[in-house]
Design a protein around this motif. Sequence first.
Motif, mmCIF file in Angstrom:
data_model
loop_
_atom_site.group_PDB
_atom_site.id
_atom_site.type_symbol
_atom_site.label_atom_id
_atom_site.label_comp_id
_atom_site.label_asym_id
_atom_site.label_seq_id
_atom_site.Cartn_x
_atom_site.Cartn_y
_atom_site.Cartn_z
ATOM 1 N N ASN A 307 51.182 -16.174 43.454
ATOM 2 C CA ASN A 307 51.760 -17.550 43.235
ATOM 3 C C ASN A 307 50.091 -18.572 43.924
ATOM 4 O OD1 ASN A 307 54.515 -16.826 43.164
ATOM 5 N ND2 ASN A 307 54.235 -16.179 45.155
ATOM 6 N N ASN A 308 48.878 -18.585 42.559
ATOM 7 C CA ASN A 308 48.438 -19.002 43.162
ATOM 8 C C ASN A 308 48.040 -19.370 41.825
ATOM 9 O OD1 ASN A 308 47.138 -18.002 46.460
ATOM 10 N ND2 ASN A 308 46.930 -16.402 44.715
ATOM 11 N N VAL A 309 46.564 -20.561 41.905
ATOM 12 C CA VAL A 309 46.129 -21.389 40.499
ATOM 13 C C VAL A 309 44.279 -21.168 41.025
ATOM 14 C CG1 VAL A 309 45.768 -23.165 39.505
ATOM 15 C CG2 VAL A 309 48.064 -22.644 40.359
ATOM 16 N N ILE A 310 43.552 -20.745 40.066
ATOM 17 C CA ILE A 310 41.996 -20.188 40.548
ATOM 18 C C ILE A 310 41.857 -20.856 39.290
ATOM 19 C CG2 ILE A 310 40.652 -18.596 40.643
ATOM 20 C CD1 ILE A 310 42.730 -18.349 42.630
ATOM 21 N N ARG A 311 40.643 -21.287 39.707
ATOM 22 C CA ARG A 311 39.862 -22.629 38.304
ATOM 23 C C ARG A 311 38.778 -21.537 38.827
ATOM 24 N NH1 ARG A 311 35.645 -25.602 35.627
ATOM 25 N NH2 ARG A 311 36.913 -25.841 33.248
ATOM 26 N N LEU A 312 37.621 -21.118 38.571
ATOM 27 C CA LEU A 312 35.902 -20.770 38.539
ATOM 28 C C LEU A 312 35.126 -21.996 37.219
ATOM 29 C CD1 LEU A 312 36.075 -17.728 40.197
ATOM 30 C CD2 LEU A 312 36.604 -19.852 41.465
ATOM 31 N N PRO A 313 34.057 -22.166 37.597
ATOM 32 C CA PRO A 313 32.828 -22.191 36.587
ATOM 33 C C PRO A 313 32.664 -21.134 35.865
ATOM 34 C CG PRO A 313 32.404 -22.658 39.107
ATOM 35 C CD PRO A 313 33.384 -22.097 39.348
ATOM 36 N N LYS A 314 32.506 -21.584 34.333
ATOM 37 C CA LYS A 314 31.785 -20.269 34.008
ATOM 38 C C LYS A 314 31.174 -19.373 34.096
ATOM 39 C CE LYS A 314 34.482 -20.660 29.478
ATOM 40 N NZ LYS A 314 35.108 -20.513 29.083
ATOM 41 N N GLY A 315 31.421 -18.165 33.851
ATOM 42 C CA GLY A 315 29.395 -17.136 34.131
ATOM 43 C C GLY A 315 30.033 -16.821 35.367
ATOM 44 N N HIS A 316 31.193 -17.207 36.812
ATOM 45 C CA HIS A 316 31.698 -17.125 37.861
ATOM 46 C C HIS A 316 32.784 -16.108 37.837
ATOM 47 C CE1 HIS A 316 29.752 -20.384 40.470
ATOM 48 N NE2 HIS A 316 28.606 -20.005 39.268
ATOM 49 N N LEU A 317 32.911 -15.067 38.838
ATOM 50 C CA LEU A 317 33.526 -14.133 38.774
ATOM 51 C C LEU A 317 34.489 -14.078 40.158
ATOM 52 C CD1 LEU A 317 35.438 -11.186 38.024
ATOM 53 C CD2 LEU A 317 33.745 -10.096 38.967
ATOM 54 N N GLY A 318 35.476 -14.395 40.332
ATOM 55 C CA GLY A 318 36.396 -14.509 41.380
ATOM 56 C C GLY A 318 36.604 -13.017 41.808
ATOM 57 N N VAL A 319 36.923 -12.503 43.373
ATOM 58 C CA VAL A 319 37.395 -11.753 43.658
ATOM 59 C C VAL A 319 38.421 -11.895 44.593
ATOM 60 C CG1 VAL A 319 37.440 -9.378 44.937
ATOM 61 C CG2 VAL A 319 35.798 -9.977 43.356
ATOM 62 N N ILE A 320 39.946 -11.876 44.508
ATOM 63 C CA ILE A 320 40.960 -12.787 45.144
ATOM 64 C C ILE A 320 41.808 -11.550 46.234
ATOM 65 C CG2 ILE A 320 43.386 -14.590 46.102
ATOM 66 C CD1 ILE A 320 39.722 -15.120 44.721
ATOM 67 N N SER A 321 41.904 -11.397 47.376
ATOM 68 C CA SER A 321 42.345 -10.593 47.605
ATOM 69 C C SER A 321 43.886 -11.035 49.022
ATOM 70 C CB SER A 321 41.999 -9.256 48.372
ATOM 71 O OG SER A 321 42.433 -8.343 49.440
ATOM 72 N N GLY A 322 44.477 -10.665 49.003
ATOM 73 C CA GLY A 322 45.626 -11.350 50.210
ATOM 74 C C GLY A 322 46.222 -12.844 50.122
ATOM 75 N N LEU A 323 46.275 -13.385 49.246
ATOM 76 C CA LEU A 323 46.278 -14.707 49.172
ATOM 77 C C LEU A 323 47.968 -14.655 48.259
ATOM 78 C CD1 LEU A 323 44.687 -16.662 50.256
ATOM 79 C CD2 LEU A 323 43.721 -17.236 47.861
ATOM 80 N N ASP A 324 48.004 -16.417 49.265
ATOM 81 C CA ASP A 324 49.725 -16.389 48.151
ATOM 82 C C ASP A 324 50.310 -18.101 48.101
ATOM 83 O OD1 ASP A 324 52.427 -16.274 47.684
ATOM 84 O OD2 ASP A 324 53.046 -16.269 49.830
#
Length: 363
Positions: A307-324
């Motif tokens: 149930n998250n919304v993620i928006r990162l810049p081009k070329g960036h990689l996100g690792v999302i753990s345990g987020l609601d």
Amino acid sequence: MIIDKKNFCVILAGGQGRRLWPWSRKDKPKQFLDFFGTGRTQLQITFDRFKKLVPAENIFICTCKEYEHLVREQVPEMEPANLLVEPVNRNTAASVAWANMRIKNSTPDANIVIVPSDQLVLDEAAFAKSIKMGVSYVSENNVLLAIGVKPTRPEPGYGYIQIGDLSCKPDVYKVKSFTEKPEREFATMFMESGEFYWNTGIFISNSRHLTRTFEEIFPPVLRNLKADKASYTLDDELEYVAKNYPRYPNLSIDYAILEQGRNVYVMKCDFGWADLGTWHAIYECMSHGEGDNVVVDTEVMFENSSNNVIRLPKGHLGVISGLDGYIVVEEGNMLLICKKSDSSALVRKYAGEVQLNYGDEFV
């Protein structure tokens, strides 16, 4: 298909998009961004949409001085004289009054569609049908017609139109009341009643009635130009506007039409609408991936997150753990992480506090 030369479109493109901060920034707000990675910005998509409905030379764009260069860069095919740049910021009602004056001077029997530059439309065919029906209605009736859609959630960031009596045309109702950005408890009541529709910010009227409406609401600013000069050039108009436009009050077109206008009606429509103005709206309108997460043109790895919304810049990689239930947005020198619920109010609050404490470069 023959497009009626009496039909015009006024696109509003001067907003700062604070509710989508920090992705939408003061120097380049949301209407000038390619939000979904399609290669077209929201302004360009809106212009493309209306080129199919009205003659291209009948499309006007209203903006402020800060964004004039962005409009000209992104819509080079627009008639140069069709860009109306406010000499001072006076919100959307004043700019529409100016556009209406310009249009009426050349086409007294014009029909005008007023539309924001940053809306998502999923069903283009249904949208075109609704706009054509609305234009047909105002060409025969001296009314201000708002376009309303049925709420899908109790969103406090939108305006709510209460429908009254049915008109002579199906799905067109007299406006009984209008509430702008209510508290969530009232938004819930409105939604559950079935009597309220979201205000899309799209309005349709004929130029004659729009003129009379503005004459009742506004002081005699631009209309004195005609009295001073029965026949005036574009240069005369621009010079007059530069001197007199600051006399207008700061008033939105939504407030001017829905709260102060007469003969105001709403047409119920369904064309897959979303206002790309809040992160919660983005979550509602975009397709959900793993764990009901919404990822906006971004590379992300998830673990035990939903149930998250993620928006990162081009070329960036996100690792999302345990987020609601969170919004995670990084753009330039800003990173925002906040709860998704009631984000429209929170994001504006945070943007204001950041600007106050750290300066304009962060907003």
